[in-house]
Design an enzyme around this catalytic site. Sequence first.
Site, PDB file in Angstrom:
ATOM      1  N   GLU A  49       5.427   1.609   2.262  1.00  0.00           N
ATOM      2  CA  GLU A  49       4.793   1.856   3.311  1.00  0.00           C
ATOM      3  C   GLU A  49       5.555   1.120   4.354  1.00  0.00           C
ATOM      4  OE1 GLU A  49       1.295   0.315   6.008  1.00  0.00           O
ATOM      5  OE2 GLU A  49       1.291  -0.242   3.817  1.00  0.00           O
ATOM      6  N   ASP A  53       7.310   3.599   7.078  1.00  0.00           N
ATOM      7  CA  ASP A  53       7.152   3.476   8.468  1.00  0.00           C
ATOM      8  C   ASP A  53       8.294   3.718   9.412  1.00  0.00           C
ATOM      9  OD1 ASP A  53       5.222   2.938  10.977  1.00  0.00           O
ATOM     10  OD2 ASP A  53       6.574   0.932  10.838  1.00  0.00           O
ATOM     11  N   ASP A 122      -1.128   5.247   5.303  1.00  0.00           N
ATOM     12  CA  ASP A 122      -0.270   4.429   4.629  1.00  0.00           C
ATOM     13  C   ASP A 122       0.671   5.291   3.414  1.00  0.00           C
ATOM     14  OD1 ASP A 122      -1.000   2.408   6.231  1.00  0.00           O
ATOM     15  OD2 ASP A 122      -2.226   1.521   4.604  1.00  0.00           O
ATOM     16  N   GLU A 125       3.250   7.392   4.694  1.00  0.00           N
ATOM     17  CA  GLU A 125       4.651   6.496   4.872  1.00  0.00           C
ATOM     18  C   GLU A 125       5.182   6.083   3.549  1.00  0.00           C
ATOM     19  OE1 GLU A 125       3.338   4.743   9.152  1.00  0.00           O
ATOM     20  OE2 GLU A 125       3.062   3.673   7.328  1.00  0.00           O
TER      21      GLU A 125
END
Length: 238
Positions: A49, A53, A122, A125
């Site tokens: 994650e 991101d 999450d 990502e």
Amino acid sequence: MKGRSLNAEDRARLEAAIGYQFAEKERLDRALTHSSARSGRAINYQRLEFLGDRILGLCVAELLFQTFSDANEGELSVRLNQLVSAESCAKVADELSLHEFIRTGSDVKKITGKHMMNVRADVVESLIAAIYLDGGLEAARRFVLEHWTHRAASADGARRDAKTELQEWAHARFGVAPKYRTEDRSGPDHDPRFTVTVEVDGIDPETGVDRSKRGAEQVAAMKLLEREGVWQKRSAGN
């Protein structure tokens, strides 16, 4: 899906939905594993994650830079924040029905619903990071473009910075300045969640949640502007 790994049928169905076949299947399993699914090796998606991101931000920033050649830095930032928000990522997760594949512990009742939006965001990502590690940046970029290009075209970039807009509106309407108060900080250090309340004397407050304090302030200001009719509320499809 609770603690079990993907079977061959589920994996094939998910890979067809995301448009990518993994060479190393474990990467896909890891991207779908919530920290509550306590396996013997304690593998979950938190590190993915973190990486995803950044990859998402890069790909969307690149998309915006190429698409809106006349936009200034401020407008591009507004669009970027909208497009990489937890809300936008969760919508992508819902379009792909990722909740059917996320591995959780028995104490997690369900992944759907607004209160679990951050989990679904999450996982999107994490999935982007898994694709990047398995197939490189171009593969990750293709996934992002597939699911964010139409969002970029419809994002309301004409909006000004929400805090600036609220500041001017509150001063003109009530003769006061908005006040922001941090109510809570939760989550791990690499992925915090800030809850901020904005107050304007004379009307009810609003609360925003985001991964940064400034982002939460922006969300709270945006919600108040929409509630008071200063900004038109964005449709669910944007």
